[in-house]
Write a protein that holds these residues in place. Sequence first.
Motif, mmCIF file in Angstrom:
data_model
loop_
_atom_site.group_PDB
_atom_site.id
_atom_site.type_symbol
_atom_site.label_atom_id
_atom_site.label_comp_id
_atom_site.label_asym_id
_atom_site.label_seq_id
_atom_site.Cartn_x
_atom_site.Cartn_y
_atom_site.Cartn_z
ATOM 1 N N VAL A 162 15.586 -12.856 -47.218
ATOM 2 C CA VAL A 162 16.077 -11.562 -47.708
ATOM 3 C C VAL A 162 17.203 -11.045 -46.818
ATOM 4 C CG1 VAL A 162 15.430 -9.160 -48.134
ATOM 5 C CG2 VAL A 162 13.878 -10.999 -48.785
ATOM 6 N N CYS A 163 17.067 -11.199 -45.511
ATOM 7 C CA CYS A 163 18.109 -10.732 -44.596
ATOM 8 C C CYS A 163 19.416 -11.488 -44.798
ATOM 9 C CB CYS A 163 17.635 -10.874 -43.154
ATOM 10 S SG CYS A 163 16.324 -9.722 -42.681
ATOM 11 N N ARG A 164 19.318 -12.779 -45.071
ATOM 12 C CA ARG A 164 20.547 -13.541 -45.338
ATOM 13 C C ARG A 164 21.252 -13.010 -46.582
ATOM 14 N NH1 ARG A 164 21.758 -18.261 -42.221
ATOM 15 N NH2 ARG A 164 23.606 -18.205 -43.552
ATOM 16 N N ILE A 165 20.483 -12.639 -47.587
ATOM 17 C CA ILE A 165 21.076 -12.082 -48.809
ATOM 18 C C ILE A 165 21.698 -10.713 -48.530
ATOM 19 C CG2 ILE A 165 20.567 -11.284 -51.150
ATOM 20 C CD1 ILE A 165 18.372 -13.393 -51.280
ATOM 21 N N VAL A 166 20.998 -9.881 -47.741
ATOM 22 C CA VAL A 166 21.518 -8.548 -47.420
ATOM 23 C C VAL A 166 22.798 -8.651 -46.604
ATOM 24 C CG1 VAL A 166 21.033 -6.414 -46.163
ATOM 25 C CG2 VAL A 166 19.252 -7.459 -47.577
ATOM 26 N N LEU A 167 22.866 -9.636 -45.701
ATOM 27 C CA LEU A 167 24.052 -9.782 -44.852
ATOM 28 C C LEU A 167 25.269 -10.240 -45.630
ATOM 29 C CD1 LEU A 167 22.448 -11.362 -41.664
ATOM 30 C CD2 LEU A 167 23.545 -9.115 -41.842
ATOM 31 N N VAL A 168 25.055 -10.790 -46.808
ATOM 32 C CA VAL A 168 26.199 -11.177 -47.633
ATOM 33 C C VAL A 168 26.991 -9.931 -48.040
ATOM 34 C CG1 VAL A 168 26.887 -12.209 -49.831
ATOM 35 C CG2 VAL A 168 25.095 -13.277 -48.451
ATOM 36 N N ALA A 169 26.281 -8.807 -48.286
ATOM 37 C CA ALA A 169 26.945 -7.567 -48.686
ATOM 38 C C ALA A 169 27.614 -6.849 -47.531
ATOM 39 C CB ALA A 169 25.930 -6.636 -49.358
ATOM 40 N N GLY A 170 27.279 -7.187 -46.308
ATOM 41 C CA GLY A 170 27.892 -6.528 -45.158
ATOM 42 C C GLY A 170 26.887 -6.384 -44.035
ATOM 43 N N SER A 171 27.378 -5.960 -42.881
ATOM 44 C CA SER A 171 26.517 -5.819 -41.705
ATOM 45 C C SER A 171 26.623 -4.427 -41.100
ATOM 46 C CB SER A 171 26.898 -6.869 -40.650
ATOM 47 O OG SER A 171 28.276 -6.754 -40.308
ATOM 48 N N GLY A 172 26.684 -3.417 -41.960
ATOM 49 C CA GLY A 172 26.791 -2.048 -41.474
ATOM 50 C C GLY A 172 25.438 -1.439 -41.154
ATOM 51 N N THR A 173 25.424 -0.114 -41.069
ATOM 52 C CA THR A 173 24.203 0.610 -40.732
ATOM 53 C C THR A 173 23.158 0.494 -41.825
ATOM 54 O OG1 THR A 173 25.544 2.203 -39.477
ATOM 55 C CG2 THR A 173 23.292 2.854 -40.033
ATOM 56 N N VAL A 174 23.598 0.599 -43.060
ATOM 57 C CA VAL A 174 22.650 0.479 -44.179
ATOM 58 C C VAL A 174 22.024 -0.904 -44.211
ATOM 59 C CG1 VAL A 174 22.411 0.592 -46.684
ATOM 60 C CG2 VAL A 174 23.934 2.197 -45.507
ATOM 61 N N SER A 175 22.836 -1.902 -43.970
ATOM 62 C CA SER A 175 22.318 -3.268 -43.951
ATOM 63 C C SER A 175 21.272 -3.449 -42.849
ATOM 64 C CB SER A 175 23.469 -4.256 -43.744
ATOM 65 O OG SER A 175 22.987 -5.574 -43.560
ATOM 66 N N PHE A 176 21.550 -2.886 -41.669
ATOM 67 C CA PHE A 176 20.595 -3.007 -40.569
ATOM 68 C C PHE A 176 19.302 -2.268 -40.887
ATOM 69 C CE2 PHE A 176 18.741 -1.368 -36.642
ATOM 70 C CZ PHE A 176 18.520 -2.559 -35.953
ATOM 71 N N ALA A 177 19.407 -1.101 -41.525
ATOM 72 C CA ALA A 177 18.213 -0.328 -41.874
ATOM 73 C C ALA A 177 17.340 -1.093 -42.866
ATOM 74 C CB ALA A 177 18.614 1.033 -42.447
ATOM 75 N N VAL A 178 17.978 -1.709 -43.851
ATOM 76 C CA VAL A 178 17.215 -2.488 -44.832
ATOM 77 C C VAL A 178 16.535 -3.672 -44.158
ATOM 78 C CG1 VAL A 178 17.399 -3.925 -46.890
ATOM 79 C CG2 VAL A 178 18.658 -1.763 -46.756
ATOM 80 N N ARG A 179 17.272 -4.354 -43.290
ATOM 81 C CA ARG A 179 16.695 -5.511 -42.599
ATOM 82 C C ARG A 179 15.569 -5.094 -41.665
ATOM 83 N NH1 ARG A 179 20.316 -7.932 -39.185
ATOM 84 N NH2 ARG A 179 21.877 -6.284 -39.385
ATOM 85 N N LEU A 180 15.708 -3.930 -41.017
ATOM 86 C CA LEU A 180 14.663 -3.439 -40.122
ATOM 87 C C LEU A 180 13.370 -3.167 -40.889
ATOM 88 C CD1 LEU A 180 13.767 -2.449 -37.331
ATOM 89 C CD2 LEU A 180 14.695 -0.183 -37.941
ATOM 90 N N VAL A 181 13.487 -2.569 -42.050
ATOM 91 C CA VAL A 181 12.297 -2.281 -42.863
ATOM 92 C C VAL A 181 11.633 -3.581 -43.326
ATOM 93 C CG1 VAL A 181 11.482 -1.260 -45.022
ATOM 94 C CG2 VAL A 181 13.133 -0.027 -43.601
ATOM 95 N N VAL A 182 12.447 -4.517 -43.787
ATOM 96 C CA VAL A 182 11.905 -5.783 -44.290
ATOM 97 C C VAL A 182 11.221 -6.573 -43.179
ATOM 98 C CG1 VAL A 182 12.526 -8.011 -45.294
ATOM 99 C CG2 VAL A 182 13.542 -5.916 -46.197
#
Length: 232
Positions: A162-182
């Motif tokens: 899931v984190c690899r998919i999220v990082l495709v969209a970018g590596s900003g604050t929102v991306s880090f927050a989503v990855r932290l929750v997951v």
Amino acid sequence: MAAAADEASRPFAGLSDVSISEDIPVEGDISVPVGPSTRRRNDDEFSTLDEPVRETILRDLRAVGKKFIHVLYPKRSSALLRDWDLWGPLLLCVTLALLLQGGAADSDYQGGPQFAEVFVIVWFGSIIITLNSKLLGGTISFFQSLCVLGYCIMPLTAAMAVCRIVLVAGSGTVSFAVRLVVVTASFGWSTFASTAFLADSQPANRKALVVYPVFLFYFVIGWMVLTFSPSQ
């Protein structure tokens, strides 16, 4: 008196005149007859030498899939301990190592050390936790503990995908927050699932000493997943 004493000394002397008729059978077979269906069923249950390779592979895959379901719905069950194997942990370890390839931390080394690092952390960490459990009086075997710890990496492996998919969209604050929750949810699920299977095999007054290394083990893997960043 002498005649009576002589008869008493030979109690079976009169049986010498007894004859056995030839019509009475005096021998037979004491073996238990086994029918063809019973023999075939026993052979199928205990021997797989004549089993096709395709059927053997499918049976093993079904067994691995059932253990994945046990991790997704953890409960105090002996199924994962009774039918242990290391195919699932090996598959999860390879998948996690492959997903961690291409990070910025190992771009100069073409991803080699990262792959070996995952293997060392997963297998060496599982061995240390297993030895700790045995020294504290655990009742499960060495390979049963490895099986449980390896299968419970599945939530963190899924989190890495899931984190690899999220990082495709970018590596900003929102991306880090989503990855932290997951990653946090996956870390909690892995820890909960492993302790649910291992809790009954430990002495009641030493469960905290067993859970703490398990907590650290999955925390390190979760940290590797959370801090992963793709190379530019």
